[in-house]
Design a protein around this motif. Structure first.
Motif, PDB file in Angstrom:
ATOM      1  N   TYR A 207       0.816  -1.213   0.000  1.00 51.89           N
ATOM      2  CA  TYR A 207       0.000   0.000   0.000  1.00 51.89           C
ATOM      3  C   TYR A 207       0.856   1.273   0.000  1.00 51.89           C
ATOM      4  O   TYR A 207       0.396   2.325  -0.455  1.00 51.89           O
ATOM      5  CB  TYR A 207      -0.951  -0.007   1.198  1.00 51.89           C
ATOM      6  CG  TYR A 207      -2.004  -1.087   1.121  1.00 51.89           C
ATOM      7  CD1 TYR A 207      -2.921  -1.125   0.072  1.00 51.89           C
ATOM      8  CD2 TYR A 207      -2.076  -2.081   2.098  1.00 51.89           C
ATOM      9  CE1 TYR A 207      -3.888  -2.122  -0.004  1.00 51.89           C
ATOM     10  CE2 TYR A 207      -3.031  -3.080   2.029  1.00 51.89           C
ATOM     11  CZ  TYR A 207      -3.935  -3.102   0.979  1.00 51.89           C
ATOM     12  OH  TYR A 207      -4.880  -4.090   0.906  1.00 51.89           O
ATOM     13  N   ASP A 208       2.092   1.185   0.491  1.00 50.27           N
ATOM     14  CA  ASP A 208       2.981   2.348   0.456  1.00 50.27           C
ATOM     15  C   ASP A 208       3.279   2.770  -0.976  1.00 50.27           C
ATOM     16  O   ASP A 208       3.373   3.970  -1.276  1.00 50.27           O
ATOM     17  CB  ASP A 208       4.278   2.079   1.226  1.00 50.27           C
ATOM     18  CG  ASP A 208       5.001   0.808   0.790  1.00 50.27           C
ATOM     19  OD1 ASP A 208       4.420  -0.001   0.036  1.00 50.27           O
ATOM     20  OD2 ASP A 208       6.167   0.622   1.224  1.00 50.27           O
ATOM     21  N   PHE A 210       1.184   2.279  -3.499  1.00 49.24           N
ATOM     22  CA  PHE A 210      -0.057   2.868  -4.009  1.00 49.24           C
ATOM     23  C   PHE A 210      -0.247   4.293  -3.496  1.00 49.24           C
ATOM     24  O   PHE A 210      -0.783   5.149  -4.212  1.00 49.24           O
ATOM     25  CB  PHE A 210      -1.254   1.983  -3.663  1.00 49.24           C
ATOM     26  CG  PHE A 210      -1.368   0.794  -4.565  1.00 49.24           C
ATOM     27  CD1 PHE A 210      -1.970   0.901  -5.806  1.00 49.24           C
ATOM     28  CD2 PHE A 210      -0.833  -0.421  -4.185  1.00 49.24           C
ATOM     29  CE1 PHE A 210      -2.049  -0.185  -6.655  1.00 49.24           C
ATOM     30  CE2 PHE A 210      -0.905  -1.519  -5.025  1.00 49.24           C
ATOM     31  CZ  PHE A 210      -1.511  -1.399  -6.264  1.00 49.24           C
ATOM     32  N   ARG A 211       0.181   4.560  -2.273  1.00 44.50           N
ATOM     33  CA  ARG A 211       0.097   5.940  -1.771  1.00 44.50           C
ATOM     34  C   ARG A 211       0.941   6.870  -2.624  1.00 44.50           C
ATOM     35  O   ARG A 211       0.514   7.974  -2.979  1.00 44.50           O
ATOM     36  CB  ARG A 211       0.535   5.992  -0.309  1.00 44.50           C
ATOM     37  CG  ARG A 211      -0.553   5.583   0.675  1.00 44.50           C
ATOM     38  CD  ARG A 211      -0.184   5.886   2.113  1.00 44.50           C
ATOM     39  NE  ARG A 211       0.809   4.969   2.636  1.00 44.50           N
ATOM     40  CZ  ARG A 211       0.528   3.796   3.184  1.00 44.50           C
ATOM     41  NH1 ARG A 211      -0.734   3.387   3.282  1.00 44.50           N
ATOM     42  NH2 ARG A 211       1.489   3.012   3.647  1.00 44.50           N
ATOM     43  N   ARG A 212       2.146   6.421  -2.958  1.00 45.22           N
ATOM     44  CA  ARG A 212       3.020   7.256  -3.790  1.00 45.22           C
ATOM     45  C   ARG A 212       2.457   7.384  -5.206  1.00 45.22           C
ATOM     46  O   ARG A 212       2.501   8.466  -5.798  1.00 45.22           O
ATOM     47  CB  ARG A 212       4.424   6.643  -3.827  1.00 45.22           C
ATOM     48  CG  ARG A 212       5.418   7.448  -4.655  1.00 45.22           C
ATOM     49  CD  ARG A 212       5.532   8.874  -4.149  1.00 45.22           C
ATOM     50  NE  ARG A 212       6.574   9.605  -4.872  1.00 45.22           N
ATOM     51  CZ  ARG A 212       6.636  10.936  -4.940  1.00 45.22           C
ATOM     52  NH1 ARG A 212       5.714  11.695  -4.334  1.00 45.22           N
ATOM     53  NH2 ARG A 212       7.618  11.514  -5.604  1.00 45.22           N
ATOM     54  N   PHE A 214      -0.629   7.397  -6.080  1.00 45.14           N
ATOM     55  CA  PHE A 214      -1.720   8.362  -5.995  1.00 45.14           C
ATOM     56  C   PHE A 214      -1.175   9.790  -5.898  1.00 45.14           C
ATOM     57  O   PHE A 214      -1.683  10.705  -6.565  1.00 45.14           O
ATOM     58  CB  PHE A 214      -2.605   8.048  -4.791  1.00 45.14           C
ATOM     59  CG  PHE A 214      -3.785   8.970  -4.631  1.00 45.14           C
ATOM     60  CD1 PHE A 214      -4.912   8.807  -5.422  1.00 45.14           C
ATOM     61  CD2 PHE A 214      -3.761   9.996  -3.702  1.00 45.14           C
ATOM     62  CE1 PHE A 214      -6.004   9.662  -5.288  1.00 45.14           C
ATOM     63  CE2 PHE A 214      -4.837  10.853  -3.561  1.00 45.14           C
ATOM     64  CZ  PHE A 214      -5.969  10.687  -4.354  1.00 45.14           C
ATOM     65  N   GLU A 215      -0.142   9.998  -5.089  1.00 46.48           N
ATOM     66  CA  GLU A 215       0.474  11.329  -4.945  1.00 46.48           C
ATOM     67  C   GLU A 215       1.000  11.848  -6.279  1.00 46.48           C
ATOM     68  O   GLU A 215       0.931  13.055  -6.567  1.00 46.48           O
ATOM     69  CB  GLU A 215       1.627  11.272  -3.948  1.00 46.48           C
ATOM     70  CG  GLU A 215       1.212  11.101  -2.494  1.00 46.48           C
ATOM     71  CD  GLU A 215       2.404  10.853  -1.581  1.00 46.48           C
ATOM     72  OE1 GLU A 215       3.549  10.786  -2.100  1.00 46.48           O
ATOM     73  OE2 GLU A 215       2.195  10.724  -0.359  1.00 46.48           O
ATOM     74  N   CYS A 243      -8.664  -0.105   1.504  1.00 46.78           N
ATOM     75  CA  CYS A 243      -7.374   0.583   1.632  1.00 46.78           C
ATOM     76  C   CYS A 243      -7.134   1.546   0.475  1.00 46.78           C
ATOM     77  O   CYS A 243      -6.596   2.643   0.679  1.00 46.78           O
ATOM     78  CB  CYS A 243      -6.249  -0.436   1.730  1.00 46.78           C
ATOM     79  SG  CYS A 243      -6.243  -1.359   3.282  1.00 46.78           S
ATOM     80  N   LEU A 244      -7.513   1.161  -0.725  1.00 45.40           N
ATOM     81  CA  LEU A 244      -7.372   2.068  -1.861  1.00 45.40           C
ATOM     82  C   LEU A 244      -8.242   3.316  -1.672  1.00 45.40           C
ATOM     83  O   LEU A 244      -7.816   4.444  -1.957  1.00 45.40           O
ATOM     84  CB  LEU A 244      -7.744   1.363  -3.161  1.00 45.40           C
ATOM     85  CG  LEU A 244      -6.749   0.327  -3.672  1.00 45.40           C
ATOM     86  CD1 LEU A 244      -7.342  -0.405  -4.886  1.00 45.40           C
ATOM     87  CD2 LEU A 244      -5.418   0.970  -4.054  1.00 45.40           C
ATOM     88  N   ILE A 247      -6.680   5.677   0.751  1.00 45.16           N
ATOM     89  CA  ILE A 247      -5.567   6.426   0.152  1.00 45.16           C
ATOM     90  C   ILE A 247      -6.090   7.623  -0.627  1.00 45.16           C
ATOM     91  O   ILE A 247      -5.449   8.673  -0.676  1.00 45.16           O
ATOM     92  CB  ILE A 247      -4.744   5.493  -0.763  1.00 45.16           C
ATOM     93  CG1 ILE A 247      -3.952   4.499   0.091  1.00 45.16           C
ATOM     94  CG2 ILE A 247      -3.800   6.285  -1.655  1.00 45.16           C
ATOM     95  CD1 ILE A 247      -3.318   3.371  -0.704  1.00 45.16           C
ATOM     96  N   GLY A 248      -7.272   7.476  -1.224  1.00 45.82           N
ATOM     97  CA  GLY A 248      -7.851   8.575  -1.993  1.00 45.82           C
ATOM     98  C   GLY A 248      -8.374   8.187  -3.359  1.00 45.82           C
ATOM     99  O   GLY A 248      -8.976   9.009  -4.057  1.00 45.82           O
TER     100      GLY A 248
END
Length: 265
Positions: A207-208, A210-212, A214-215, A243-244, A247-248
């Motif tokens: 998930y880390d 996927f966070r990036r 998304f950013e 979780c997705l 994240i946003g």
């Protein structure tokens, strides 16, 4: 939801019956499944069974699509194993057959499969993962005839390391290059839930990543179980979607005739 990455008996490493997969998908409430059987040209210790009889493939799955119409969307995909020397062959095949969905996956690096352990010999964990990610980056840019990059972090499943997961913080520079290239080319990445049923205890990628993604502005995400057995269909999809969304991300998607179809959370 759609399970966008499953393997039937057409994949040499799977014994899953396609009809049984459809039955199970309906039982667990999936809206659709995408058969994405393995094709790996120039596989080490070459084995013909890693190739597909495409005429038979489409005959079987078109029949399945008709039989399950109105109860389950059955889509026809393929997981193409990338190596630099086989891109012309991949493009040739994809021009000949009307796949709904194409996964670009790296299974072989330097003509070695991490699954056998050979790839890791003589390399530290950092060296192994960096070399693997270099090949992912090469695959993103080598050709255009795919929809998403499959399971970024696949190699981490097979290294004999005490702390296996491939984490964004440890490889941020090259992961940023991969994610930016994916976004620039209008492609996507896969959330592969197979890692959640392994000792990684996280999806592939984590998930880390996927966070990036998304950013950086990434939007195209598919979710796939990478199932080789019916009991793994849709595995941990509710967790993945939750979780997705946290994240946003506003939606995931599947592909039909190589076009994305959005699925809002």
């Amino acid at each position: 939801m759609y399970d966008n990455h499953i393997h039937s008996k057409f994949s040499t490493d799977s014994k899953m019956d396609a009809e049984a997969a459809c039955k199970r998908a309906v039982e667990i409430g999936l809206k659709g499944i995408v058969f994405t059987d393995h094709v790996d040209y120039d596989y080490p210790d070459f084995d013909e069974s890693f190739l597909i009889d495409y005429e038979n493939y489409f005959q079987v799955f078109c029949g399945l699509k008709d039989r399950w119409k109105g109860k389950l969307d059955v889509l026809i995909g393929v997981e193409m194993g990338f190596q630099p020397q086989v891109t012309d062959k991949i493009n040739q095949v994809l021009a000949m057959y009307p796949f709904d969905f194409v996964i670009n996956s790296v299974h072989i690096i330097d003509h070695m499969d991490p699954y056998t352990g050979a790839f890791f010999r003589g390399r530290s964990q950092q060296q192994s993962y960096e070399r693997y990610l270099e090949e992912i980056l090469l695959s993103v840019n080598a050709y255009d005839n795919y929809d998403i990059i499959g399971h970024i972090g696949y190699a981490a499943r097979y290294g004999n390391f005490e702390d296996k997961p491939l984490r964004y913080a440890d490889y941020s520079d090259i992961l940023d290059m991969i994610l930016k290239a994916v976004i620039h080319k209008g492609k996507g990445i896969e959330l592969n839930t197979s890692g959640l049923r392994s000792d990684l205890q996280q999806p592939i990628p984590g998930y880390d990543v996927f966070r990036r993604y998304f950013e950086l502005g990434g939007e195209i995400v598919t979710i796939g179980s990478d199932s080789h057995f019916t009991e793994h269909l849709g595995h941990c999809f509710e967790e993945a979607a939750h979780c997705l969304k946290a994240i946003g991300f506003k939606y995931t998607m599947h592909f039909e005739k190589r076009k994305p179809v959005f699925e809002a959370f």
